[in-house]
Scaffold this motif. Structure first.
Motif, short mmCIF file in Angstrom:
data_model
loop_
_atom_site.label_atom_id
_atom_site.label_comp_id
_atom_site.label_asym_id
_atom_site.label_seq_id
_atom_site.Cartn_x
_atom_site.Cartn_y
_atom_site.Cartn_z
N ASP A 167 0.83 -1.24 0.04
CA ASP A 167 0.04 0.00 0.02
C ASP A 167 1.01 1.20 -0.21
N ALA A 168 1.89 1.26 0.88
CA ALA A 168 2.76 2.43 0.89
C ALA A 168 3.41 2.63 -0.40
N LEU A 169 3.87 1.56 -0.95
CA LEU A 169 4.57 1.68 -2.61
C LEU A 169 3.63 2.21 -3.39
N ILE A 170 2.31 1.79 -3.47
CA ILE A 170 1.23 2.17 -4.42
C ILE A 170 1.12 3.57 -4.22
N ARG A 171 1.07 4.29 -2.91
CA ARG A 171 0.96 5.55 -2.70
C ARG A 171 2.27 6.52 -3.00
N LEU A 189 5.55 -2.87 -10.63
CA LEU A 189 4.72 -2.13 -9.99
C LEU A 189 4.06 -1.06 -10.60
N GLY A 190 4.99 -0.41 -11.40
CA GLY A 190 4.41 0.87 -11.99
C GLY A 190 3.46 0.73 -13.11
N ASP A 191 3.60 -0.29 -13.71
CA ASP A 191 2.42 -0.76 -14.96
C ASP A 191 1.40 -1.96 -14.32
N GLY A 192 1.52 -2.18 -12.99
CA GLY A 192 0.48 -3.37 -12.58
C GLY A 192 1.01 -4.68 -13.09
N ASN A 193 2.24 -4.83 -13.37
CA ASN A 193 2.53 -6.43 -13.71
C ASN A 193 3.38 -7.01 -12.66
N GLY A 247 6.38 13.30 -13.15
CA GLY A 247 6.01 13.13 -14.69
C GLY A 247 6.27 12.01 -15.52
N GLU A 248 6.75 12.27 -16.85
CA GLU A 248 7.24 11.41 -17.68
C GLU A 248 8.81 10.93 -17.51
N ARG A 249 9.34 11.62 -16.45
CA ARG A 249 10.75 11.06 -16.09
C ARG A 249 10.76 9.99 -15.36
N LEU A 250 9.76 9.74 -14.80
CA LEU A 250 9.68 8.31 -14.09
C LEU A 250 9.50 7.09 -15.03
N VAL A 251 10.59 6.41 -15.15
CA VAL A 251 10.73 5.50 -15.94
C VAL A 251 10.52 4.01 -15.42
N ALA A 252 11.26 3.56 -14.30
CA ALA A 252 11.15 2.32 -13.77
C ALA A 252 10.39 2.47 -12.36
N PHE A 253 9.63 1.54 -11.99
CA PHE A 253 9.21 1.58 -10.43
C PHE A 253 8.95 -0.07 -10.20
N GLU A 254 10.09 -0.86 -9.68
CA GLU A 254 10.14 -2.03 -9.60
C GLU A 254 9.92 -2.40 -8.06
N ALA A 271 -5.76 -2.08 -7.69
CA ALA A 271 -6.27 -3.26 -6.73
C ALA A 271 -4.98 -4.04 -6.28
N ILE A 272 -3.82 -3.84 -6.47
CA ILE A 272 -2.55 -4.71 -6.23
C ILE A 272 -2.66 -5.04 -4.67
#
Length: 471
Positions: free
Chosen positions: A235-239, A384-388, A249-256, A357-358
Motif C-alpha cells: 500500500d505504501a509503495l502504491i501511494r 509495480l509501475g504498470d501493474g504487472n 511526470g514522464e521522467r519516471l521510467v521504472a518502479f520495480e 487493486a494490487i
C-alpha cells in the motif's frame, strides 16, 4: 523417414538451400528444448530462411502439405510458445538468419529491422544514431525483435514508453498460405481500415510470421537517477508511485517492486550482490528517473523521496551516487530469475492488475496460497509501475514432475481466480504459449474466445500455425 517427409524436406531445401536446413539430431536439439528446460519436443526439420521470399515459400509449402509450423526467434520465451510437440511432425521455422537492420531514420525517429535481429543490436543501432529504443528485458542479449513482438513483450520501461505493441509502427508478415502482407508504414497516423498490425503483435505465431518491423525511436536520455527504498507494505509503495508520477511526470521510467522474501532469495543465490539497505523491509522498490536534460534530475529524485521518508510513507532510502551503484541495484532486480532456477521449481504467475487493486490482491492471494499450500514460499516481485506482478510460488528442487504439475494446477486456480475477480489478466508480458493455454479458455468469455477462433480460422484454415499454443 517416410517418403512424404523426404519429399517435404526436398521441397524445403529447394526453398532455402542446404544452409537453411538443420537435419541432424544433435543440431536440432538446441531448437527443440526451451532455455528453461521445461518443454522439450521433436521436429522433422529446422528451417532457417534468409529473407522474406524464402519464408513465404516455406509457408506456401507447409500450407499445401498441411505441415504444422512452430515459429522461433531467440528461444528465450517463458511459456513454451516456441517449442514443438513430441510428435516429430512439426517444422521449426527459425528466424535467426533474418538479422538485418534495413534502415535507421533519425528524422522520422524510426528503425526498420528484420525479425531475427537481437534486441540488444537494435538498441545499439539506435544509440549509434543518437536515438533510443526503450524495450529492455533480461534476455535482450539473445531474444529477437520478432519474438518480442509476437509475445508483446514488456520489460522494465513500460511505465514510460509502453510495451512492444506501442513501440511498433508497421509490420511485414508472411501469412500461413505464403502471401506477404507489406504493412511497413512508418506512420503515426493511418486511418485506412482495420488495424492489422495489432492483430499480429501478441498473436504468438498463431496467425502469421512476422518477418520485419518499423520500430519507434525516442530521444536519447543523457541522465538517469536511481534509488532503492524500503517500505512496510505494498500500500505504501502504491501511494509512493502515485506521488512520484505527480511530481516527476514522464521522467519516471521504472518502479520495480521486490518483496523481502524475493530479495533474500537473490542475496543467497546470486554472486556479487549485497543488500542496498542496512535493515530489512517487507517490501522494496527500485526507482529510476531519466531525462534528455541532466540538470536537476538527481535533486528531483532526492527531494521526492525525502518528502516520502519524512512523511513516513517509506522507512529507508538510498540514492545511487555512481553508475556502478546503479548497476548493482539493477543486478539485484535482474538476478531474480537466476535465483529461482537455482533455488527450486517456480510456479509462475505473470499477472496484470489495476494498480489500485494490487494491495488487496497481495493480501488475499498470500492468505489463499498459504491455505492451499501451508508453508508456501511466495516470491512476489514485478513492474509495480504498470501493474504487472510476477507472483510466484517456489517448490523444492526435488519436486517430481507429477507433484509439480498437480501443485501448479491447484495454485493457478487459486491465484487466477483472485486476478479474475479484480478484472486483471493471467498473462501480462510472457505470453500464453503452452503454459497458460488451458487457463485462457477458463477465463476468457465465450464471445471473446469465439472471436479469437474465428480470426484464427479465417487466416489459418489448415491450422498449421503454432498448434497447441495460445488457443
Amino acid at each position: 523417414m517416410s517418403s512424404n517427409n523426404l519429399d517435404l524436406i526436398d521441397r524445403l531445401r529447394s526453398a532455402v538451400g542446404a544452409a537453411g536446413l538443420v537435419l541432424e539430431k544433435e543440431a536440432k536439439a538446441a531448437y527443440e528444448t526451451d532455455w528453461l528446460q521445461k518443454w522439450t519436443g521433436l521436429s522433422s526439420v529446422v528451417v532457417r530462411p534468409a529473407n522474406t521470399q524464402e519464408t513465404a515459400e516455406v509457408m506456401r509449402i507447409c500450407h499445401e502439405t498441411h505441415t504444422p509450423v512452430v515459429i522461433q526467434g531467440g528461444n528465450t520465451g517463458m511459456s513454451g510458445g516456441a517449442t514443438p510437440d513430441t510428435s516429430g511432425a512439426q517444422v521449426i521455422l527459425s528466424m535467426v538468419r533474418m538479422n538485418a537492420i534495413r534502415n535507421v531514420d533519425p528524422l522520422n525517429n524510426t528503425l526498420t529491422a528484420e525479425s531475427g535481429v537481437i534486441l540488444a543490436n537494435i538498441q545499439a543501432a539506435a544509440q549509434e544514431a543518437n536515438r533510443y529504443f526503450p524495450l529492455s528485458l533480461g534476455a535482450e542479449g539473445s531474444c529477437t525483435i520478432g519474438g518480442n513482438l509476437a509475445t508483446n513483450a514488456g520489460g522494465i520501461a513500460v511505465l514510460r514508453y509502453g510495451n512492444a505493441r506501442e513501440l511498433v509502427l508497421g509490420l511485414e508478415v508472411v501469412l500461413p498460405d505464403g502471401r506477404i502482407w507489406n504493412g511497413m508504414r512508418a506512420l503515426r497516423k493511418d486511418n485506412t481500415g482495420y488495424d492489422l498490425r495489432d492483430l499480429f503483435v501478441g498473436s504468438e505465431g498463431t496467425l502469421g510470421v512476422i518477418t520485419a518491423a518499423v520500430l519507434k525511436l525516442h530521444a536519447k536520455p543523457i541522465a538517469r537517477a536511481t534509488a532503492w527504498v524500503g517500505a512496510e507494505s505494498v500500500d505504501a509503495l502504491i501511494r509512493l508511485l502515485a506521488q512520484m508520477r505527480e511530481v516527476c511526470g514522464e521522467r519516471l521510467v521504472a518502479f520495480e517492486m521486490i518483496s523481502e522474501e524475493s530479495l533474500d532469495l537473490i542475496l543467497e543465490h546470486v554472486a556479487d550482490v549485497r543488500a542496498p539497505l542496512a535493515n530489512s523491509h517487507p517490501f522494496n522498490a527500485l526507482i529510476e528517473l531519466s531525462d534528455t536534460q541532466e540538470q536537476g534530475l538527481a535533486d528531483l529524485l532526492e527531494s521526492s523521496l525525502g518528502d516520502a521518508l519524512e512523511g513516513g510513507m517509506i522507512q529507508d532510502v538510498v540514492v545511487s551516487q555512481t553508475n556502478g551503484q546503479t548497476q548493482a541495484f539493477w543486478k539485484i532486480r535482474e538476478g531474480i530469475s537466476q535465483a529461482q532456477v537455482r533455488a527450486g521449481k517456480a510456479v509462475k504467475h505473470d499477472i496484470a492488475l489495476p494498480i489500485s487493486a494490487i494491495p488487496a490482491f497481495v493480501r488475499g492471494a498470500d492468505v489463499a496460497v498459504r491455505k492451499a499450500l501451508p508453508g508456501a514460499q511466495i516470491i512476489n516481485f514485478g513492474h509495480l509501475g504498470d501493474g504487472n506482478l510476477h507472483y510466484n510460488v517456489l517448490l523444492p528442487l526435488d519436486s517430481s514432475p507429477e507433484a509439480y504439475a498437480a501443485t501448479t494446477a491447484k495454485l493457478n486456480r487459486v491465484v487466477h481466480d483472485i486476478v479474475s475477480v479484480a478484472n486483471g489478466s493471467i498473462s501480462a508480458e510472457h505470453g500464453v504459449g503452452q503454459l497458460r493455454r488451458d487457463e485462457l479458455r477458463h477465463y476468457k468469455s465465450e464471445v471473446e474466445f469465439d472471436l479469437m477462433l474465428r480470426i484464427k480460422q479465417s487466416l489459418d484454415p489448415n491450422h498449421i500455425m503454432n498448434p497447441g499454443k495460445l488457443i
